[in-house]
Design an enzyme around this catalytic site. Structure first.
Site, PDB file in Angstrom:
ATOM      1  N   THR A   1       0.813  -1.220   0.000  1.00  0.00           N
ATOM      2  CA  THR A   1       0.000   0.000   0.000  1.00  0.00           C
ATOM      3  C   THR A   1       0.843   1.265   0.000  1.00  0.00           C
ATOM      4  O   THR A   1       0.474   2.267  -0.592  1.00  0.00           O
ATOM      5  CB  THR A   1      -0.932  -0.016   1.232  1.00  0.00           C
ATOM      6  OG1 THR A   1      -1.744  -1.179   1.140  1.00  0.00           O
ATOM      7  CG2 THR A   1      -1.817   1.194   1.285  1.00  0.00           C
TER       8      THR A   1
ATOM      9  N   THR B   1       2.036  -4.376   4.428  1.00  0.00           N
ATOM     10  CA  THR B   1       1.984  -4.620   5.873  1.00  0.00           C
ATOM     11  C   THR B   1       1.543  -6.040   6.230  1.00  0.00           C
ATOM     12  O   THR B   1       1.833  -6.516   7.328  1.00  0.00           O
ATOM     13  CB  THR B   1       1.013  -3.631   6.550  1.00  0.00           C
ATOM     14  OG1 THR B   1      -0.263  -3.743   5.903  1.00  0.00           O
ATOM     15  CG2 THR B   1       1.521  -2.224   6.486  1.00  0.00           C
TER      16      THR B   1
END
Ligand code: ASP
Length: 453
Positions: A108, A184
Site C-alpha cells: 500500500t 503490511t
C-alpha cells in the site's frame, strides 16, 4: 471540443468527456438517482477500467462513478490543475546530510487506490513517493531502488533472500541506513527473515508500510515514511526493525524489533505491536527515545567486519495452525510432498491433538524438523507441564519461544544453512536476533477488554 482531456481515461469515458465538453480539473456536479456529487475531475491511473469517471469530493475523498449510471453531469467551474501527478525529483546531494537508500518492494505504501473497484493497486515508484513526501529531502540524501513490486501476500522466502542480499551489500557501503517500503500483511515475516539472513549488520534497516494508500486523506504513508527515514538516517541501531505509527494520531512512531513485531489489526494505523515485550523505542518529531537498552548499536559495531548474507533458504517449510479436530492427514501431506520443516502454532503451552502424534512421529523419523510455537502469541512454551507436551517433546518436537511467524522464518533460514539435526535444534533454541526473550515484559501484555486502564 475539449482540448485538455483528463489523462488515463479510455474510450467510453473519453467519448463521454467529449460529448459533455468536460476537461481535466473541471468542477462538476453529477446527479445519480437521489444523490448529487460535486467535485473535481481527476486523471486516472493507466490500469483503471474504462467507462468510469473519477472525482475528488470536497471532503478530500475520491470516488469513481460509472458513466452509464449518471443521470446528468454539469460543469460548474474551471479549476487550475491540482498537483496530484508526481514527477521524479532530483535533489542535489548535500554532503552534510546522512545517506539513506529506500528499497521498494510494493504494498500500500507504494500504491494508489483504484476508485472503481476500491482496490489498492501497485503504482507508485519509490522516487514518486520521494516526490510526494518532500520532507524526506530535508532529512537525508535519498537513493531509491525498486527490488520488486508485489503485495506482501505474494512474498516468498526467495524474495526475503533477494532483499537480504540487497541489504547486506548496502550495509557494506558508506551509507547511513536503509528503509524498506513493504506491504503490511506479511511485513513481520520479512523483518524476521532478514534479521536471520543478514549477519554483522552495520546500519539501521527500517521496514515501513502503510495501512491506507498514499492518496487518501487519512493515509499514514507520509508520516510512516518520514519516521522510518529519520530513524534510518540518525538512529544508533544496527538491527532490522519496523517503524510505524504508535497511535491513530499521526504524531509518533514506535520502533519494533524485527523478530518480535506483529500486525494485530487489519486496518488501524497503529496495527503493529511488539509481542512479549515493549517496543525498542519511539520516534516523535525526529527525536528518537530508546525504551530498551539491549540494542545492537551502530556506533559500537566493528565497521571492518563485512556484513554477510545467507546464500540459501529452505522454502519447503510449512506453518500449521493447530485446531480442535484437525486431521493428521495435514501433517502426512507435508511429509509426502517432501517438506523439510513444519512450524506448529500450537494450542496453550504448545500442544497438538493426540491423534496427530503418529503423523508427527513419522515426520521426525523421516527427518522433517517439527517446531512448536504458540498461537497465544504471549507467554512461553511449556512442554513439560502436561503429558501431551512431554510426549511431543519425546517425539522430537522442538519448543520455540517466539511468535509463530518468526519461528517459521527462522526455520526457513536454519534449514537453508545446515543439515545436522543437532545443529538445527541448537540454532532453533538459541537466541540469534532478539527472538527469544529472557523474560516477558510485564508492561507489554495489556489487553484492556473494556477496562479503561
Ligand atoms: N495487502 C497489502 C500488502 O501487504 C497491504 C499493505 O500494503 O499494507 O501488500
Amino acid at each position: 471540443m475539449p482540448s485538455n482531456l483528463p489523462k488515463g481515461y479510455k474510450h467510453i469515458s473519453k467519448k463521454f468527456f467529449k460529448e459533455h465538453d468536460i476537461e481535466a480539473w473541471d468542477k462538476v456536479e453529477i446527479k445519480k438517482g437521489n444523490s448529487i456529487f460535486q467535485g473535481i475531475i481527476l486523471p486516472r491511473n493507466q490500469f483503471a477500467e474504462d467507462g468510469y469517471i473519477e472525482i475528488k469530493l470536497k471532503n478530500g475523498y475520491n470516488i469513481g462513478i460509472k458513466v452509464q449510471d449518471l443521470d446528468t453531469v454539469r460543469v460548474v467551474g474551471k479549476n487550475p490543475p491540482m498537483k496530484v501527478e508526481f514527477k521524479g525529483v532530483s535533489v542535489p546531494k548535500d554532503r552534510a546530510k546522512p545517506n539513506v537508500t529506500l528499497l521498494g518492494t510494493g504494498g500500500t505504501i507504494a500504491s494508489r487506490l483504484d476508485y472503481v473497484t476500491g482496490g489498492v493497486i501497485p503504482a507508485f515508484q519509490p522516487h514518486e513517493l520521494y516526490a510526494a513526501v518532500p520532507e524526506l529531502a530535508d532529512i537525508c540524501n535519498l537513493d531509491t531502488k525498486i527490488v520488486f513490486k508485489i503485495f506482501s501476500e505474494d512474498m516468498e522466502p526467495k524474495n526475503w533472500l533477494r532483499l537480504a542480499k540487497e541489504v547486506a551489500s548496502l550495509s557494506n557501503k558508506e551509507i547511513d541506513g536503509v528503509v524498506i517500503g513493504h506491504g503490511t500483511d506479511t511485513i513481520g515475516y520479512s523483518t524476521a527473515a532478514l534479521s536471520f539472513l543478514v549477519k554483522n549488520l552495520k546500519i539501521p534497516v527500517v521496514f515501513v508500510g502503510s495501512q491506507r494508500s498514499s492518496d487518501r486523506p487519512s493515509s499514514d504513508a507520509a508520516m510512516n515514511l518520514i519516521h522510518a527515514t529519520q530513524l534510518a538516517a540518525n538512529g544508533d541501531i544496527a538491527e532490522v526493525v519496523l517503524c510505524m505509527l504508535g497511535s491513530s494520531s499521526h504524531t509518533f512512531g514506535y520502533i519494533h524489533r524485527g523478530t518480535r513485531v506483529r500486525k494485530m489489526h487489519s486496518s488501524a494505523r497503529d496495527a503493529f505491536k511488539t509481542i512479549g515485550d515493549i517496543p525498542l523505542g519511539k520516534i516523535d518529531h525526529g527525536e528518537i527515545t530508546w525504551f530498551k537498552n539491549n540494542l545492537v548499536r551502530k556506533s559500537e559495531v566493528n565497521s571492518d567486519v563485512d556484513t554477510v548474507c545467507s546464500t540459501k533458504i529452505e522454502s519447503k517449510c510449512a506453518l500449521v495452525h493447530i485446531y480442535p479436530g484437525m486431521s493428521a492427514e495435514i501433517i502426512d501431506f507435508y511429509i509426502d510432498k517432501g517438506y523439510k520443516g513444519m512450524v506448529f502454532a500450537g494450542t496453550g503451552l504448545g500442544h497438538a491433538p493426540n491423534h496427530t502424534f503418529k503423523a508427527i512421529d513419522r515426520a521426525t523419523s523421516e527427518d522433517v524438523t517439527v517446531v512448536m510455537a504458540l498461537q497465544t502469541l504471549w507467554g512461553f512454551t511449556g512442554m513439560d507441564v502436561y503429558s501431551n507436551g512431554r510426549k511431543l517433546k519425546d517425539l522430537g518436537v522442538i519448543p520455540a519461544d517466539m511468535i509463530p511467524e518468526t519461528a517459521f522464518a527462522k526455520l526457513c533460514w536454519i534449514l537453508g544453512e545446515c543439515e545436522s539435526k543437532d545443529e538445527i535444534r541448537t540454532l532453533m533454541i538459541t537466541n540469534i536476533a532478539g527472538e527469544i526473550l529472557p523474560r516477558e515484559e510485564i508492561r507489554g501484555y495489556r489487553i484492556l477488554q473494556g477496562r479503561t486502564e
